[in-house]
Structure formats: C-alpha cells, structure tokens
Write an enzyme that holds these catalytic residues in place. Structure first.
Site, short mmCIF file in Angstrom:
data_model
loop_
_atom_site.label_atom_id
_atom_site.label_comp_id
_atom_site.label_asym_id
_atom_site.label_seq_id
_atom_site.Cartn_x
_atom_site.Cartn_y
_atom_site.Cartn_z
N SER A 1 48.38 -20.34 -24.97
CA SER A 1 48.54 -19.72 -23.66
C SER A 1 47.22 -19.43 -22.96
O SER A 1 46.44 -20.33 -22.72
CB SER A 1 49.40 -18.47 -23.81
OG SER A 1 49.78 -17.99 -22.55
N HIS A 2 46.94 -18.16 -22.70
CA HIS A 2 45.75 -17.79 -21.93
C HIS A 2 44.54 -17.54 -22.81
O HIS A 2 43.48 -17.15 -22.31
CB HIS A 2 46.07 -16.54 -21.11
CG HIS A 2 46.73 -15.49 -21.95
ND1 HIS A 2 48.02 -15.60 -22.36
CD2 HIS A 2 46.25 -14.35 -22.49
CE1 HIS A 2 48.33 -14.56 -23.11
NE2 HIS A 2 47.28 -13.78 -23.21
N ASP B 1 47.89 -19.96 -15.97
CA ASP B 1 47.12 -19.82 -17.21
C ASP B 1 47.05 -21.13 -17.99
O ASP B 1 47.43 -22.19 -17.49
CB ASP B 1 47.72 -18.71 -18.08
CG ASP B 1 49.07 -19.11 -18.66
OD1 ASP B 1 49.74 -19.95 -18.02
OD2 ASP B 1 49.44 -18.61 -19.72
N ASP C 1 48.68 -22.69 -20.38
CA ASP C 1 49.84 -23.56 -20.57
C ASP C 1 50.78 -23.58 -19.37
O ASP C 1 51.87 -24.15 -19.44
CB ASP C 1 50.60 -23.17 -21.85
CG ASP C 1 51.18 -21.77 -21.78
OD1 ASP C 1 50.56 -20.91 -21.11
OD2 ASP C 1 52.24 -21.53 -22.37
N ASP D 1 52.51 -21.16 -17.70
CA ASP D 1 53.71 -20.35 -17.51
C ASP D 1 53.46 -19.06 -16.72
O ASP D 1 54.38 -18.47 -16.19
CB ASP D 1 54.43 -20.06 -18.84
CG ASP D 1 53.56 -19.37 -19.86
OD1 ASP D 1 52.36 -19.13 -19.57
OD2 ASP D 1 54.08 -19.07 -20.95
N ARG D 2 52.20 -18.64 -16.62
CA ARG D 2 51.93 -17.41 -15.87
C ARG D 2 51.50 -17.72 -14.43
O ARG D 2 51.06 -18.83 -14.15
CB ARG D 2 50.81 -16.61 -16.54
CG ARG D 2 51.19 -16.10 -17.89
CD ARG D 2 50.14 -15.15 -18.44
NE ARG D 2 50.61 -14.61 -19.71
CZ ARG D 2 50.10 -13.55 -20.31
NH1 ARG D 2 49.09 -12.92 -19.76
NH2 ARG D 2 50.58 -13.12 -21.46
N LYS E 1 58.89 -18.84 -18.55
CA LYS E 1 58.35 -18.43 -17.26
C LYS E 1 57.60 -19.63 -16.69
O LYS E 1 57.21 -20.52 -17.43
CB LYS E 1 57.47 -17.20 -17.40
CG LYS E 1 56.35 -17.30 -18.39
CD LYS E 1 55.86 -15.91 -18.74
CE LYS E 1 54.83 -15.97 -19.85
NZ LYS E 1 54.89 -14.84 -20.76
C1 G1P Z 1 52.03 -10.15 -23.80
C2 G1P Z 1 52.68 -9.64 -22.54
C3 G1P Z 1 54.15 -10.01 -22.53
C4 G1P Z 1 54.31 -11.53 -22.71
C5 G1P Z 1 53.56 -11.97 -23.96
C6 G1P Z 1 53.59 -13.49 -24.11
O1 G1P Z 1 52.63 -9.55 -24.93
O2 G1P Z 1 52.53 -8.26 -22.40
O3 G1P Z 1 54.73 -9.59 -21.33
O4 G1P Z 1 55.66 -11.87 -22.84
O5 G1P Z 1 52.20 -11.55 -23.89
O6 G1P Z 1 52.99 -14.14 -23.03
P1 G1P Z 1 52.03 -8.26 -25.68
O7 G1P Z 1 50.62 -8.59 -26.07
O8 G1P Z 1 52.07 -7.13 -24.70
O9 G1P Z 1 52.95 -8.04 -26.85
ZN ZN Z 2 50.98 -18.85 -21.02
#
Ligand code: G1P
Ligand code: ZN
Length: 543
Positions: free
Chosen positions: A113-114, A277, A279, A281-282, A376
C-alpha cells in the site's frame, strides 16, 4: 518442465493482518518465505485445480520476481489459468474489478500500500476472494494456520514468462494471460460516470493536478484523465511507476504529498488537486486553498452521487468505519437511507456491499469506494468528484461551504503517536477500558460525557462479532473522542486518537480545524494521559 516438491519448515512470524502479509523485502527474499505463504494460500483456499486466478501488484521492488515465483507455483498446483496485468501491474481496485469481471476464483495482490518500496523497504501479499474483496477472516486464519505446519511446496522448473507481452502463454498445463491492466477498469469507470460532461469540463478550462506519486495509478490516470477525458497533458504528474516510488513514501498525506499541498495552497493553484497511494486504493481531494477531509469527502459524495449515471437511482445505504466522522450520517438521515458503522478495515464493508445494503462506503484514512468493486478506489473517487463538479459548476470550496450550511460541520482530525512502547500503549488502552463505566455524566472543561464504550460490531449479514474495536467517548454536544491502536504499524505501537466536534453555526465553519478542536484535544489528553504516558508533547502525524 518438472514439478518439484520442495521441503520447507513452518513460517516464522506473526499472524498476517487484514491487509495480508506485509514485511521487509529482505524477509520476503529469504529462502522459502514467499513460497511458504503462497503454498499456504493455495492449500487453505482449496479446490484450486482448474481455477482462474488474477495476479498483479503495485510495481514495487520485488514485484516482478514474486510474480514469476507465483506463476510457477500456480502451474505446479494445477491452477487452470492466471490472468496477469502487463508488466505485473494491477492497482488494487483494478484487480478487484478483474476478479469480478472474470468470475475468477480469487486473486493475489502484491503491495504494501502506502509503505515505501525498495530493497530495504516493504513488500506485501494478500489474497482476495471471488467477490473481489479481501479474504474474510475465516480464510486468512486458515492461511495463517497452514503457514505454521507447512512442510513442502510445489514449484515448476521453468523459464520466466515475458510479462511485457500481451497475450496467452502456457506454463506446463496452465494458461497465463497477460492483459492490459487498465482496460476493464476503464470500461467500468465509463459505465459509472458521464465522460462527456467531464470532457466538457476540461474543454472549458478546468484545471486538475493528479499526483500519482510514482505509483500504480500513473498508467490509469494518464489513460483515463488525459487520453480519454481530454485533461491537458501534464495534468497527471509523477505518472511513471517506479520500484522505489522515487525514494518517497507513496502516501498521499500532507507530509509525503507536500508538493501537491503547496501547489493547492499557493498563488497559481488549479481548480482541483488529487493523489492516490502505492496500490491505488486511497485518495485525497483538494480544492483551491482547501483540503477536503476524507470524512467530509464521503459525506459530499453520498449527498451528490446521484449526479453520476452509475448512481442516478440513489444509494441503497452508506457505511463508514467507526472512527470516521459522523458527517455522512447526517446525509443519510436527511435522505432517509440506512447508515452502518463498522470496525476499521475495508473487509467489514464486504458483506454489506454483497448483500446490497450499502452502495457507498468510506474510512477517515483516505479510503472511499462503492459497490462497483470490493476495495476502496482512489481514481474512482476522483472521477466521482469530477462528475459532481461538472454537474454543479461550483468550486470545491463552494461545494464544501454549501454542504456545511446544510448539514453542519463535523470538524475532524486524527492524531497519531507512532512507535510508542507497546507496553505503554497497551496499558493506556486497558486503563481507559476500566474507566469507561464511570465516564458518563462527568464534566471535562465544558464538555460532559454522555456515553463511553469499547466498540463492538455485529455483522448484520452473517452475525459475526468483532469486539474491542476502539474506545469511544461521546459528549453531550455531539463531540467525540476515539482511541485505538493501529493494526498495520510495523514498529512498536501506533496510538490513533480521533477527534471530532460538531458545529452548526456557519459563522464558525471557517475556523482552522486544529483550533476548532483545541478543547477536545486537551480533553483527550486529560482522559487518556497521553503526554504523560508516552512522553510526547505532540503527535507525530496530524491528519
Ligand atoms: C489503517 C487505517 C484503516 C485502513 C487500513 C488499511 O489501519 O486506519 O482505515 O483500513 O490502514 O489501509 P490502522 O493502522 O489504523 O489499523
Ligand atoms: Zn493502499
């Protein structure tokens, strides 16, 4: 080509989280590590013979090698067909779209992801089910259990497949189909949005800056925004996916998307700024001189989605994660549609979407999506905003102001304390939990607590229960404080404190968010003892 069964030993390490297994690349490159996890997926999911799988990733370092390994293992496990994005690329939402379109058995998505990428950074792998969404806990638990007892995996001895050539290839008895990663996704977007109207918006001089952050949305945004919707060349910046994201974190927040924020708050700001981000999705959305908080973005999209063809008949309902602000609840109440509150994590929306109970959902952490896929979707959110802007012919700032005038404003912020000593963070949460029953009725600097609990969720579709999802305290004024520990952090514990205050009076809507929340911030510290326990005077990240 021969199939080899390689002896291995169980998988070290902890239980993968809701977003699959995320580790350092170094770890993934250790002997048998990736292979153990992949074989565990095949074993745990079961009935893989002849099945179709979707495979792709966000292009980060190790993506290509991992794809070659997975293809050879898939062939050795008698999988029928694997559909791979060209060059091994697929954004998370596009992978979800393909799984659904092809009615595939599932998909494997490679991404962290990010998180940053590169030889010393992060890699990740997760399994999505046939609905296109992250596998439910029953499957992820089964995968984990399998990793603890695995003693061998199957792999084909074969040459690598050329990932850059479109078309069909065979690997032993398995078909590998290399597809354009954008095509199906673009088709879906075309069905949902009024491309003609958005084209006209750009023709009339609307200016957008989309920052792909050298991550996966580059090819998607370039194709859809510039080539199909006629946005001027140069609208999409940093569009070339790089294995190390150019040395940055592909995380669209004020720190890592600094250039975009500077541009949008500067003299020559375009009409809209957006970023996604690693991948894809954000999403974040900015107008000229204004940042749209993701919780507000969800509310605005819910109130205006009917302006886009894909949602013209209205929404069945909406859902938000518990820590996300209540802004969308007010829209739902006005429209008279159901609004669900789920634990943090996209997987909790899956059942609601599959059952047709909600059409739109979102999280405060820059995630918004709808029933078009089961992830997302960053670029989708940008296109929905564009469709709304094309219909309303107002600026983003005007739309926000009008929204707050109608519904009131939910000032909202998240404060993160990172790499906190785990024992300290656990104690803070335990102490809060023991305090809960005494809080209602207590006054704190002008706010009186109304309710206090540890969020627990019963899935309305399958009845499963998720407990201990975060401590929330709601005040008589409607203000709210939520405390929870991150489930995705990699170092120590990350304490997230979510702060919210509801203000009806439009003359107060233009106050700076942190100023509007000052009192709530101080009460959060008073109740949680954050500064004293963590030794931090300030949070590490404010979003
Ligand atoms: C974080 C975000 C949450 C998201 C997740 C995956 O999780 O807060 O909304 O679904 O990344 O992208 P957290 O680190 O808070 O558990
Ligand atoms: Zn992501």
């Amino acid at each position: 080509m021969t199939i080899r069964a390689i002896a291995t030993t169980p998988f070290p390490g902890q239980k993968p989280g809701t977003s699959g297994l995320r580790k350092k690349v170094r770890q993934f490159r250790e002997a048998h590590y990736l292979e153990n996890f992949v074989q565990s997926i095949f074993d745990a999911v079961g009935n893989m013979e002849g099945a179709t799988l979707v495979l792709g990733g966000d292009g980060r370092f190790f993506n290509r090698q991992a794809i070659q390994i997975i293809l050879k293992m898939a062939a050795a496990n008698n999988i029928g067909r694997v559909v791979v994005g060209q060059n091994g690329l697929l954004s998370t939402p596009a992978a979800s779209c393909l799984i659904r379109k092809l009615a595939a058995k599932g998909g494997i998505i490679l991404s962290a992801s990010h998180n940053p990428g590169g030889p010393d950074e992060d890699f990740g792998i997760k399994y999505n089910s046939n609905n296109g969404g992250p596998a439910p806990e029953s499957i992820t638990d089964a995968i984990y259990t399998r990793t603890q007892i695995i003693d061998s995996y199957n792999i084909l001895d074969a040459d690598d497949i050329a990932l850059d050539e479109l078309g069909e290839f065979t690997l032993a008895d398995m078909t590998v189909e290399i597809v354009d990663p954008v095509k199906e996704y673009r088709r879906l977007m075309k069905r949902l949005f009024n491309f003609k109207k958005i084209k006209k918006l750009f023709r009339n001089g609307f200016r957008l800056r989309f920052d792909a952050m050298h991550a996966i949305t580059g090819p998607y945004a370039k194709d859809i925004l510039e080539r199909k919707l006629g946005a001027p060349k140069g609208t999409v910046v940093n569009y070339q996916p790089l294995e190390d994201f150019g040395g940055h974190h592909p995380d669209p927040n004020p720190v890592h998307a600094r250039a975009l924020f500077d541009l949008m708050f500067g003299e020559d700001a375009p009409d809209m700024g957006a970023a996604s981000d690693g991948d894809g999705d954000r999403n974040i959305i900015l107008g000229r001189g204004i940042y749209v908080a993701p919780s507000d973005s969800l509310a605005v999209l819910a109130a205006n989605a009917h302006l886009a063809p894909g949602y013209e008949n209205g929404l069945a309902g909406v859902a938000r994660s518990m820590p996300t602000s209540g802004a969308v609840d007010r829209v739902a109440a006005e429209v008279g549609m159901p609004c669900f509150e789920t634990p943090t994590g996209w997987k909790y929306f899956g059942n609601l979407l599959d059952a047709g109970k909600v059409s739109l959902c979102g999280e405060e952490s820059a995630g918004t999506g709808s029933d078009h896929v089961r992830e997302k979707d960053g670029l989708w959110a940008v296109l929905l905003w564009l469709n709304i802007l094309a219909e309303r012919q107002e600026s983003i700032a005007e739309i926000m102001k009008a929204h707050w005038r109608t519904y009131g404003r939910n000032f909202y912020s998240r404060h993160d304390y990172e790499a906190v000593d785990s024992a300290v963070a656990d104690k803070l949460m335990t102490d809060l939990r023991t305090k809960l029953e005494h809080l209602p009725g207590q006054a704190f600097s002008g706010e009186t607590a109304r309710t206090a609990d540890d969020f627990s969720y019963t899935d309305p579709v399958d009845g499963s229960v998720a407990k201990n999802q975060g401590v929330r305290i709601v005040f008589e004024s409607g203000a709210r404080i939520v405390y929870r520990l991150s489930g995705t952090g990699t170092e120590g514990a990350t304490l997230r404190v979510y702060l919210e205050r509801y203000v009806v009076d439009p003359s107060e809507h233009q106050v700076e968010t942190q100023v509007a929340l000052e009192r709530i911030i101080s009460i959060a510290d008073q109740i949680g003892g954050i500064a004293e326990r963590t030794g931090r005077a300030e949070p590490d990240v404010v979003s």
